[in-house]
Design a protein around this motif. Structure first.
Motif, PDB file in Angstrom:
ATOM      1  N   ASP A 146      42.699 -17.515  32.556  1.00  0.00           N
ATOM      2  CA  ASP A 146      42.831 -18.502  33.626  1.00  0.00           C
ATOM      3  C   ASP A 146      44.270 -18.972  33.806  1.00  0.00           C
ATOM      4  N   LYS A 166      41.933 -16.385  37.547  1.00  0.00           N
ATOM      5  CA  LYS A 166      42.048 -17.606  38.347  1.00  0.00           C
ATOM      6  C   LYS A 166      42.562 -17.257  39.744  1.00  0.00           C
ATOM      7  N   GLY A 210      38.022 -15.485  33.052  1.00  0.00           N
ATOM      8  CA  GLY A 210      39.097 -16.225  33.698  1.00  0.00           C
ATOM      9  C   GLY A 210      38.745 -16.778  35.057  1.00  0.00           C
ATOM     10  N   CYS A 256      37.799 -19.076  37.858  1.00  0.00           N
ATOM     11  CA  CYS A 256      37.721 -20.522  38.092  1.00  0.00           C
ATOM     12  C   CYS A 256      38.207 -20.822  39.500  1.00  0.00           C
TER      13      CYS A 256
END
Length: 222
Positions: A68, A101, A134, A136
């Motif tokens: 992330d 991300k 990762g 998000c």
């Protein structure tokens, strides 16, 4: 187009791209890990109104950062795509697959259907929309998922602050969704009894007008 398309950048120089109104089919016949559309750490890209069918791995794949941490990836708009008959050989994927991300990512108004596990695949998930490591800050909204093992996957950490809202599905909601994500207003449908909102999404997905192409067979393409 009738071939896979890839946009790959890790430094933000490839930006503002749009992939629209294409038909992509029979992907991965030689290199079976190929995706219909692959976008890596690219900012400000729109993938809209495409049809992707007969693929040995995932239909649309974006991100490709396994954590992330901040990258150049942002504002991936993946909408109004018609995706079916993917995952013809592999597992660990689905109709739409993302890693990393991606602030401002929207996955919306896609119709994903009829994805069946191959007898050659392993045991990893095969889902309509698959948010992997990762993932998000992604919005998954107003999609229709039909006849897939599960609608969603969002289980490999870090995986948080993703929103699954107002989607329709006639299969289990998810293989896994971490509790750090938001799940609201999704509708489980029995069989093919789709409500009007779902039918509208199904009809509007895919290439528009003259760009829509009839189904072909591998034999007719030789």
């Amino acid at each position: 187009g009738y071939s896979p398309l890839g946009l790959n950048s890790s430094n933000g120089k490839s930006t503002g791209n749009k992939v629209a109104d294409n038909t992509m089919e029979y992907i991965g016949m030689c290199y079976s890990d190929g995706c219909g559309i692959l976008v890596a750490r690219t900012p400000d890209v729109a993938i809209i109104h495409n049809e992707i069918r007969h693929v040995r791995y995932t239909g649309i794949s974006t991100g490709w950062s396994w954590d992330d941490e901040d990258t150049a990836a942002k504002n991936h708009d993946v909408g109004y795509n018609l995706i079916h008959k993917t995952m013809g050989l592999h597992d660990d994927g689905g109709g739409i697959y993302t890693l990393g991300k991606i602030p401002g990512m929207k996955i919306h108004h896609n119709y994903i259907h009829n994805i069946t596990r191959s007898k050659f695949s392993g045991n990893w998930g095969i889902c309509g929309i698959y948010l992997d490591n990762g993932s998000c800050q992604k919005l998954v909204q107003d999609n229709v998922i039909e006849n897939v093992e599960a609608a969603f996957f969002a289980g490999n950490k870090p995986n948080y602050d993703n929103t699954f809202d107002r989607n329709y599905h006639n299969v289990p909601l998810a293989k896994i969704i971490e509790t750090t994500n938001i799940v609201t207003n999704n509708t489980l449908v029995q069989g093919s009894n789709w409500p009007a909102g779902a039918v509208k999404i199904m009809k509007e997905a895919g290439p528009r007008g003259a760009y829509r192409r009839p189904e072909t067979t591998a034999e007719s393409k030789r």
